[in-house]
Design an enzyme around this catalytic site. Structure first.
Site, PDB file in Angstrom:
ATOM      1  N   GLY A 199      26.076   3.286  -3.877  1.00 31.64           N
ATOM      2  CA  GLY A 199      25.658   3.155  -5.281  1.00 31.64           C
ATOM      3  C   GLY A 199      24.502   4.089  -5.600  1.00 31.64           C
ATOM      4  CB  ALA A 226      24.355   6.951   2.259  1.00 36.58           C
ATOM      5  NE  ARG A 261      21.567  -1.839   0.986  1.00 34.65           N
ATOM      6  CZ  ARG A 261      21.729  -3.085   0.582  1.00 34.65           C
ATOM      7  NH1 ARG A 261      20.911  -3.586  -0.316  1.00 34.65           N
ATOM      8  NH2 ARG A 261      22.680  -3.832   1.072  1.00 34.65           N
ATOM      9  CE  LYS A 277      37.425   5.562   4.000  1.00 34.58           C
ATOM     10  NZ  LYS A 277      36.440   6.452   4.485  1.00 34.58           N
ATOM     11  CG  ASN A 306      38.564   2.536   7.289  1.00 30.97           C
ATOM     12  OD1 ASN A 306      37.910   3.374   7.876  1.00 30.97           O
ATOM     13  ND2 ASN A 306      38.480   2.367   5.980  1.00 30.97           N
TER      14      ASN A 306
HETATM   15  N1  NAP Z   1      27.663   3.684   3.373  1.00 32.12           N
HETATM   16  C1  NAP Z   1      28.580   4.593   3.689  1.00 32.12           C
HETATM   17  O1  NAP Z   1      28.281   5.602   4.356  1.00 32.12           O
HETATM   18  C2  NAP Z   1      30.002   4.442   3.233  1.00 32.12           C
HETATM   19  C3  NAP Z   1      30.901   5.510   3.451  1.00 32.12           C
HETATM   20  C4  NAP Z   1      32.217   5.389   3.002  1.00 32.12           C
HETATM   21  C5  NAP Z   1      32.624   4.223   2.346  1.00 32.12           C
HETATM   22  N2  NAP Z   1      31.723   3.213   2.174  1.00 32.12           N
HETATM   23  C6  NAP Z   1      32.212   2.011   1.468  1.00 32.12           C
HETATM   24  O2  NAP Z   1      31.506   1.908   0.230  1.00 32.12           O
HETATM   25  C7  NAP Z   1      31.348   0.517  -0.140  1.00 32.12           C
HETATM   26  C8  NAP Z   1      29.854   0.245  -0.368  1.00 32.12           C
HETATM   27  O3  NAP Z   1      29.201   0.413   0.891  1.00 32.12           O
HETATM   28  P1  NAP Z   1      27.620   0.536   1.025  1.00 32.12           P
HETATM   29  O4  NAP Z   1      27.362   1.058   2.389  1.00 32.12           O
HETATM   30  O5  NAP Z   1      27.039   1.252  -0.146  1.00 32.12           O
HETATM   31  O6  NAP Z   1      27.203  -1.014   0.968  1.00 32.12           O
HETATM   32  P2  NAP Z   1      25.737  -1.630   0.758  1.00 32.12           P
HETATM   33  O7  NAP Z   1      24.698  -0.630   1.099  1.00 32.12           O
HETATM   34  O8  NAP Z   1      25.744  -2.941   1.451  1.00 32.12           O
HETATM   35  O9  NAP Z   1      25.675  -1.857  -0.817  1.00 32.12           O
HETATM   36  C9  NAP Z   1      26.385  -2.868  -1.482  1.00 32.12           C
HETATM   37  C10 NAP Z   1      25.532  -3.320  -2.641  1.00 32.12           C
HETATM   38  O10 NAP Z   1      26.289  -4.211  -3.457  1.00 32.12           O
HETATM   39  C11 NAP Z   1      25.375  -5.205  -3.917  1.00 32.12           C
HETATM   40  N3  NAP Z   1      26.071  -6.396  -4.426  1.00 32.12           N
HETATM   41  C12 NAP Z   1      26.929  -7.214  -3.778  1.00 32.12           C
HETATM   42  N4  NAP Z   1      27.315  -8.224  -4.573  1.00 32.12           N
HETATM   43  C13 NAP Z   1      26.680  -8.044  -5.763  1.00 32.12           C
HETATM   44  C14 NAP Z   1      26.655  -8.760  -6.985  1.00 32.12           C
HETATM   45  N5  NAP Z   1      27.359  -9.893  -7.163  1.00 32.12           N
HETATM   46  N6  NAP Z   1      25.891  -8.285  -8.003  1.00 32.12           N
HETATM   47  C15 NAP Z   1      25.153  -7.167  -7.851  1.00 32.12           C
HETATM   48  N7  NAP Z   1      25.132  -6.436  -6.703  1.00 32.12           N
HETATM   49  C16 NAP Z   1      25.883  -6.876  -5.669  1.00 32.12           C
HETATM   50  C17 NAP Z   1      24.552  -5.498  -2.690  1.00 32.12           C
HETATM   51  O11 NAP Z   1      23.398  -6.220  -3.055  1.00 32.12           O
HETATM   52  P3  NAP Z   1      22.630  -7.167  -1.999  1.00 32.12           P
HETATM   53  O12 NAP Z   1      21.795  -6.246  -1.192  1.00 32.12           O
HETATM   54  O13 NAP Z   1      21.874  -8.101  -2.859  1.00 32.12           O
HETATM   55  O14 NAP Z   1      23.687  -7.844  -1.165  1.00 32.12           O
HETATM   56  C18 NAP Z   1      24.257  -4.070  -2.213  1.00 32.12           C
HETATM   57  O15 NAP Z   1      23.161  -3.523  -2.903  1.00 32.12           O
HETATM   58  C19 NAP Z   1      31.945  -0.282   1.031  1.00 32.12           C
HETATM   59  O16 NAP Z   1      33.280  -0.632   0.741  1.00 32.12           O
HETATM   60  C20 NAP Z   1      31.911   0.711   2.206  1.00 32.12           C
HETATM   61  O17 NAP Z   1      32.890   0.468   3.193  1.00 32.12           O
HETATM   62  C21 NAP Z   1      30.431   3.288   2.593  1.00 32.12           C
END
Ligand code: NAP
Length: 309
Positions: A12, A130, A132, A182, A186
């Site tokens: 995000g 990425a 957090r 994908k 996975n």
């Molecule tokens: N990170 C990567 O490198 C990467 C690469 C390729 C694909 N992806 C895919 O991209 C997607 C996101 O991954 P991510 O790594 O960005 O996950 P993340 O860092 O865990 O971010 C998810 C966000 O969604 C928020 N959220 C969940 N429920 C919510 C709600 N009801 N209202 C508002 N916010 C809410 C979470 O908030 P809280 O912190 O409060 O829970 C968190 O900020 C996943 O499907 C992942 O597999 C990620």
């Protein structure tokens, strides 16, 4: 253009940067007032770290329960949070809102398209990397691309304003097949590395794991074939070996989630595959075993968490 982002995590925040740089106004939708307060106290900014360089970007934020109408929405929650997160802002979605889902896994996209019809839905996958390091602070692990396509229509358009994004955005006419490819990768890499606690490259160097991965790939191909999905031009096992080689030093996201006792996306990955198999009256012994093993490890964490409260 005003894009709201539901899911202010790693992906995000990366997308917020891309959209802000394209000239769009960006507003995060946070769960509640308490998260909004934390965001305000942090100066209403996200911080992106890339090696030694760090930049801050100012964005707006609102709580899910607010009332401002949403016409453009990007969802970057984990796959399992998609439906509850969308339901928390349902009252704000314009009848003609555009919704982009950028997530791993399968099943949730079709469910969103069904529940939020007639709104236009795009599904997408990304190879950006990425993580957090703190709330609203993200470390870039790798620059990739975003592949997007509309669901339920053959008209190949990008969401409003996305053509102005100065990064690789691929418009994919057959996003369903891209999601399946994908998913197949996975399914083949994530649960096995998570259960074995190994790096992706170990699937290539350990003959027992390679043999197991071949069995997993054969089952995935059977289901894809039964669903009329062409995966790769090479056998899936070869395609997976190529990815495992390219990412040999990496620990899969599922392994990292298990190690940190976080929920995994197993239900939207192997769980989706096994549900497809059940619908077709087929069984997938290798994949079903992995699904059961990951479920049982997750349950152990939850039980432990509940007991320690
Ligand atoms: N990170 C990567 O490198 C990467 C690469 C390729 C694909 N992806 C895919 O991209 C997607 C996101 O991954 P991510 O790594 O960005 O996950 P993340 O860092 O865990 O971010 C998810 C966000 O969604 C928020 N959220 C969940 N429920 C919510 C709600 N009801 N209202 C508002 N916010 C809410 C979470 O908030 P809280 O912190 O409060 O829970 C968190 O900020 C996943 O499907 C992942 O597999 C990620």
């Amino acid at each position: 253009m005003h894009w709201y982002i539901l899911g202010a995590g790693a992906i995000g925040c990366l997308c917020a940067e891309l959209l802000c740089n394209s000239g769009a106004k960006v507003t995060f939708i946070l769960r509640n007032q308490s998260q909004l307060q934390t965001f305000n106290q942090a100066g209403r900014q996200i911080r992106l770290r890339d090696g030694d360089t760090c930049c801050s970007i100012s964005v707006d934020a609102s709580a899910a329960a607010d009332n401002a109408e949403i016409r453009h929405l990007l969802v970057t929650t984990k796959a399992y949070d998609t439906l509850p997160a969308l339901s928390s802002i349902q009252h704000r979605l314009a009848p003609d809102a555009q919704i982009v889902l950028l997530q791993n896994g399968c099943g949730q996209q079709q469910e969103v398209a069904r529940l939020y019809f007639p709104r236009q839905i795009w599904a997408g996958i990304t190879t950006h990397g990425a993580w957090r390091e703190a709330p609203f602070q993200v470390v870039r692990a790798g620059i990739g691309q975003i592949t997007l396509g509309p669901l339920g229509t053959s008209q190949l358009t990008l969401p409003d304003g996305w053509e102005k994004i100065d990064a690789a955005i691929i418009a994919e006419p057959d996003i369903k097949s891209a999601l399946w490819r994908k998913l197949a990768i996975n399914c083949a890499i994530n649960p096995l590395t998570a259960i074995q606690g190994c790096r992706n490259g170990d699937l290539l160097t350990d003959p027992k794991l390679s043999l197991l991965m071949r069995g997993i790939c054969d089952e995935i191909e059977q289901i894809a074939h039964a669903r009329g999905q062409q995966l790769f031009t090479t056998p899936l096992f070869d395609a997976v070996c190529e990815i495992a080689l390219l990412t040999a030093d990496n620990f899969s996201s599922m392994l990292q989630d298990l190690r940190q006792e976080r929920q995994t996306e197993i239900e939207q990955i192997t769980g989706f595959l096994c549900r497809e198999a059940a619908e077709l009256g087929m069984t997938l012994p290798h994949n079903q075993r992995l699904l059961d093993q990951i479920r049982s490890q997750q349950n152990r964490h939850y039980t432990k968490g509940e007991g320690s409260e």
